[in-house]
Design a protein around this motif. Structure first.
Motif, PDB file in Angstrom:
ATOM      1  N   GLU A  91      -3.450  51.934  23.617  1.00 48.22           N
ATOM      2  CA  GLU A  91      -4.241  51.107  22.710  1.00 48.22           C
ATOM      3  C   GLU A  91      -4.176  51.634  21.279  1.00 48.22           C
ATOM      4  OE1 GLU A  91      -8.204  50.347  24.045  1.00 48.22           O
ATOM      5  OE2 GLU A  91      -7.533  49.864  26.067  1.00 48.22           O
ATOM      6  N   ASP A  92      -3.329  52.627  21.052  1.00 50.36           N
ATOM      7  CA  ASP A  92      -3.254  53.209  19.714  1.00 50.36           C
ATOM      8  C   ASP A  92      -1.822  53.646  19.405  1.00 50.36           C
ATOM      9  OD1 ASP A  92      -4.233  54.072  17.242  1.00 50.36           O
ATOM     10  OD2 ASP A  92      -4.675  56.076  18.000  1.00 50.36           O
ATOM     11  N   ALA A  93      -0.867  52.754  19.696  1.00 46.34           N
ATOM     12  CA  ALA A  93       0.533  53.087  19.440  1.00 46.34           C
ATOM     13  C   ALA A  93       0.766  53.212  17.936  1.00 46.34           C
ATOM     14  CB  ALA A  93       1.444  52.006  20.021  1.00 46.34           C
ATOM     15  N   GLN A  94       1.648  54.092  17.571  1.00 44.49           N
ATOM     16  CA  GLN A  94       1.972  54.308  16.157  1.00 44.49           C
ATOM     17  C   GLN A  94       3.130  53.400  15.759  1.00 44.49           C
ATOM     18  OE1 GLN A  94       2.661  58.429  15.329  1.00 44.49           O
ATOM     19  NE2 GLN A  94       0.815  59.074  16.401  1.00 44.49           N
ATOM     20  N   ALA A  95       2.838  52.426  14.921  1.00 40.42           N
ATOM     21  CA  ALA A  95       3.874  51.500  14.454  1.00 40.42           C
ATOM     22  C   ALA A  95       4.729  52.186  13.397  1.00 40.42           C
ATOM     23  CB  ALA A  95       3.233  50.239  13.890  1.00 40.42           C
ATOM     24  N   ARG A  96       6.025  52.191  13.606  1.00 44.10           N
ATOM     25  CA  ARG A  96       6.964  52.711  12.617  1.00 44.10           C
ATOM     26  C   ARG A  96       7.683  51.573  11.921  1.00 44.10           C
ATOM     27  NH1 ARG A  96       7.519  58.376  12.867  1.00 44.10           N
ATOM     28  NH2 ARG A  96       8.513  57.946  10.882  1.00 44.10           N
ATOM     29  N   GLU A  97       7.788  50.445  12.606  1.00 44.69           N
ATOM     30  CA  GLU A  97       8.384  49.241  12.045  1.00 44.69           C
ATOM     31  C   GLU A  97       7.657  48.047  12.640  1.00 44.69           C
ATOM     32  OE1 GLU A  97      12.619  48.994  12.493  1.00 44.69           O
ATOM     33  OE2 GLU A  97      12.901  51.101  11.971  1.00 44.69           O
ATOM     34  N   GLY A  98       7.509  47.002  11.888  1.00 45.90           N
ATOM     35  CA  GLY A  98       6.879  45.801  12.392  1.00 45.90           C
ATOM     36  C   GLY A  98       5.374  45.954  12.567  1.00 45.90           C
ATOM     37  N   LYS A  99       4.790  45.009  13.267  1.00 41.85           N
ATOM     38  CA  LYS A  99       3.347  44.997  13.472  1.00 41.85           C
ATOM     39  C   LYS A  99       3.059  44.706  14.949  1.00 41.85           C
ATOM     40  CE  LYS A  99      -0.860  42.837  11.833  1.00 41.85           C
ATOM     41  NZ  LYS A  99      -1.748  43.724  11.199  1.00 41.85           N
ATOM     42  N   PRO A 100       2.954  45.746  15.762  1.00 48.15           N
ATOM     43  CA  PRO A 100       2.656  45.525  17.176  1.00 48.15           C
ATOM     44  C   PRO A 100       1.197  45.116  17.362  1.00 48.15           C
ATOM     45  CG  PRO A 100       2.631  47.854  16.703  1.00 48.15           C
ATOM     46  CD  PRO A 100       3.067  47.153  15.439  1.00 48.15           C
ATOM     47  N   GLY A 101       0.906  44.618  18.539  1.00 42.69           N
ATOM     48  CA  GLY A 101      -0.467  44.285  18.883  1.00 42.69           C
ATOM     49  C   GLY A 101      -1.281  45.539  19.154  1.00 42.69           C
ATOM     50  N   GLN A 102      -2.539  45.332  19.460  1.00 42.30           N
ATOM     51  CA  GLN A 102      -3.486  46.412  19.754  1.00 42.30           C
ATOM     52  C   GLN A 102      -3.080  47.186  21.014  1.00 42.30           C
ATOM     53  OE1 GLN A 102      -7.167  44.570  20.834  1.00 42.30           O
ATOM     54  NE2 GLN A 102      -8.312  46.461  20.925  1.00 42.30           N
ATOM     55  N   HIS A 103      -2.552  46.493  21.995  1.00 42.76           N
ATOM     56  CA  HIS A 103      -2.156  47.095  23.275  1.00 42.76           C
ATOM     57  C   HIS A 103      -0.644  47.028  23.422  1.00 42.76           C
ATOM     58  CE1 HIS A 103      -6.315  46.957  24.882  1.00 42.76           C
ATOM     59  NE2 HIS A 103      -6.393  45.857  24.158  1.00 42.76           N
ATOM     60  N   THR A 104      -0.039  48.107  23.888  1.00 37.79           N
ATOM     61  CA  THR A 104       1.382  48.135  24.207  1.00 37.79           C
ATOM     62  C   THR A 104       1.512  48.606  25.647  1.00 37.79           C
ATOM     63  OG1 THR A 104       1.952  48.642  21.923  1.00 37.79           O
ATOM     64  CG2 THR A 104       3.634  49.089  23.597  1.00 37.79           C
ATOM     65  N   VAL A 105       2.254  47.848  26.448  1.00 40.11           N
ATOM     66  CA  VAL A 105       2.374  48.150  27.873  1.00 40.11           C
ATOM     67  C   VAL A 105       3.839  48.049  28.278  1.00 40.11           C
ATOM     68  CG1 VAL A 105       1.661  47.486  30.213  1.00 40.11           C
ATOM     69  CG2 VAL A 105       0.058  47.226  28.303  1.00 40.11           C
ATOM     70  N   VAL A 106       4.302  49.039  29.047  1.00 35.45           N
ATOM     71  CA  VAL A 106       5.642  49.022  29.629  1.00 35.45           C
ATOM     72  C   VAL A 106       5.487  49.253  31.122  1.00 35.45           C
ATOM     73  CG1 VAL A 106       7.933  50.081  29.682  1.00 35.45           C
ATOM     74  CG2 VAL A 106       6.667  49.957  27.512  1.00 35.45           C
ATOM     75  N   VAL A 107       5.995  48.311  31.902  1.00 32.89           N
ATOM     76  CA  VAL A 107       5.894  48.377  33.360  1.00 32.89           C
ATOM     77  C   VAL A 107       7.301  48.368  33.938  1.00 32.89           C
ATOM     78  CG1 VAL A 107       5.019  47.229  35.428  1.00 32.89           C
ATOM     79  CG2 VAL A 107       3.684  47.144  33.311  1.00 32.89           C
ATOM     80  N   LYS A 108       7.568  49.288  34.845  1.00 34.40           N
ATOM     81  CA  LYS A 108       8.884  49.377  35.492  1.00 34.40           C
ATOM     82  C   LYS A 108       8.813  48.723  36.871  1.00 34.40           C
ATOM     83  CE  LYS A 108      12.352  52.753  36.948  1.00 34.40           C
ATOM     84  NZ  LYS A 108      12.668  54.192  36.991  1.00 34.40           N
ATOM     85  N   PHE A 109       9.785  47.873  37.158  1.00 34.34           N
ATOM     86  CA  PHE A 109       9.922  47.235  38.466  1.00 34.34           C
ATOM     87  C   PHE A 109      11.214  47.712  39.116  1.00 34.34           C
ATOM     88  CE2 PHE A 109       7.100  44.319  36.313  1.00 34.34           C
ATOM     89  CZ  PHE A 109       6.266  43.838  37.319  1.00 34.34           C
ATOM     90  N   PRO A 110      11.309  47.647  40.433  1.00 30.66           N
ATOM     91  CA  PRO A 110      12.537  48.072  41.106  1.00 30.66           C
ATOM     92  C   PRO A 110      13.755  47.225  40.713  1.00 30.66           C
ATOM     93  CG  PRO A 110      10.763  47.713  42.706  1.00 30.66           C
ATOM     94  CD  PRO A 110      10.257  47.272  41.379  1.00 30.66           C
TER      95      PRO A 110
END
Length: 99
Positions: free
Chosen positions: A41-60
């Motif tokens: 909920e507090d990702a550091q933006a280096r480029e662009g404008k991300p949202g408040q939440h950043t989520v990465v989910v891995k699937f098989p």
């Protein structure tokens, strides 16, 4: 080959309804073999404008990722996120490099 669901969003509506999405979504993710790699909920933006939440989910596999997203169970709770947030979500295959 593994696949990833990547999303970035900001909650813009009812926080309690959005919380229902998180609560209901986790067991559905797990039933499709998914693993949450990033939930920040507090990702550091280096480029662009991300949202408040950043989520990465891995699937098989991409098939598992799409089966999750298209499932009746997920579609029943998806509106808690889409009605109460603004952002984006993509499905990506893992990079396959030549040996």
């Amino acid at each position: 080959m593994p696949a990833y669901m990547i999303s970035s969003y900001t909650v813009t509506g009812n926080e309690k309804e959005f919380a229902l999405y998180r609560e209901a979504g986790l067991p559905i993710l797990q039933s499709y073999g998914a693993e949450i790699l990033v939930a920040d909920e507090d990702a550091q933006a280096r480029e662009g404008k991300p949202g408040q939440h950043t989520v990465v989910v891995k699937f098989p596999s991409m098939e598992a990722a799409n089966a999750f997203y298209d499932s009746e169970e997920y579609q029943r709770v998806l509106h808690y996120r889409t009605d109460n947030s603004h952002g984006w979500l993509v499905m990506c295959n893992e990079l396959s490099t030549p040996a």
